[in-house]
Design a protein around this motif. Structure first.
Motif, mmCIF file in Angstrom:
data_model
loop_
_atom_site.group_PDB
_atom_site.id
_atom_site.type_symbol
_atom_site.label_atom_id
_atom_site.label_comp_id
_atom_site.label_asym_id
_atom_site.label_seq_id
_atom_site.Cartn_x
_atom_site.Cartn_y
_atom_site.Cartn_z
ATOM 1 N N GLY A 289 -1.272 0.827 -3.764
ATOM 2 C CA GLY A 289 0.000 0.367 -3.222
ATOM 3 C C GLY A 289 -0.247 -0.729 -2.202
ATOM 4 N N LEU A 290 0.818 -1.313 -1.723
ATOM 5 C CA LEU A 290 0.688 -2.421 -0.769
ATOM 6 C C LEU A 290 1.225 -1.999 0.589
ATOM 7 N N PRO A 291 0.559 -2.418 1.640
ATOM 8 C CA PRO A 291 -0.719 -3.124 1.668
ATOM 9 C C PRO A 291 -1.894 -2.157 1.483
ATOM 10 N N GLY B 86 -2.058 1.392 3.155
ATOM 11 C CA GLY B 86 -0.956 1.381 4.103
ATOM 12 C C GLY B 86 -1.231 0.370 5.198
ATOM 13 N N PRO B 87 -0.285 0.235 6.114
ATOM 14 C CA PRO B 87 -0.412 -0.811 7.130
ATOM 15 C C PRO B 87 -1.530 -0.535 8.125
ATOM 16 N N LEU B 88 -2.204 -1.597 8.506
ATOM 17 C CA LEU B 88 -3.247 -1.522 9.522
ATOM 18 C C LEU B 88 -2.603 -1.582 10.900
ATOM 19 N N THR B 89 -2.948 -0.643 11.758
ATOM 20 C CA THR B 89 -2.566 -0.762 13.158
ATOM 21 C C THR B 89 -3.656 -1.594 13.830
ATOM 22 N N PRO B 90 -3.370 -2.188 14.976
ATOM 23 C CA PRO B 90 -4.422 -2.951 15.670
ATOM 24 C C PRO B 90 -5.668 -2.099 15.928
ATOM 25 N N GLN B 91 -5.480 -0.815 16.275
ATOM 26 C CA GLN B 91 -6.632 0.043 16.577
ATOM 27 C C GLN B 91 -7.457 0.340 15.330
#
Length: 122
Positions: A88-90, A107-112
């Motif tokens: 799936g994206l991202p 899934g989405p990358l968090t800054p951490q």
């Protein structure tokens, strides 16, 4: 995006690589892109932004909006998505300098999370 060149991952061996699969319509992709653009500013890291199955026009607009300086790869037929079995994206793959995949984030990358995964690559 504009020069039509072909890129082989093997050409990048010896450098850590981040491969991010995304699309312009994907809300989480939009949320994480500024962090990926920042990461791409590191000269010791290669970030490849792989757009999945979209036309060039929307991709060019997205790239301009987010000031994407990294290479943007058009996966028009979804061949790369299939090759990497992107669920799936991202989805983001972190590839070490030796060419092996060290981790995958679906899934989405968090800054951490991005910072942690990049630290593992160094």
């Amino acid at each position: 995006l504009d020069d039509g060149r072909f890129l082989r991952l093997s050409d990048l061996q010896g450098q850590p690589v981040v491969i991010n699969f995304w699309a312009t319509w994907c809300g989480p992709c939009r949320m994480e892109m500024p962090e990926l653009v920042k990461a791409a500013a590191d000269e010791d890291l290669v970030v490849l932004a792989v757009d999945v199955q979209e036309a060039r026009g929307p991709v060019e607009q997205f790239a301009a909006e987010f000031q994407m300086t990294m290479p943007v790869v058009l996966d028009g037929e979804g061949k790369l998505r299939n090759l990497y079995r992107v669920p799936g994206l991202p989805t983001t793959y972190f590839v070490g300098a030796d060419g092996t995949i060290s981790s995958v984030v679906v899934g989405p990358l968090t800054p951490q999370v991005l910072a942690d995964r990049l630290a593992e690559l160094q």
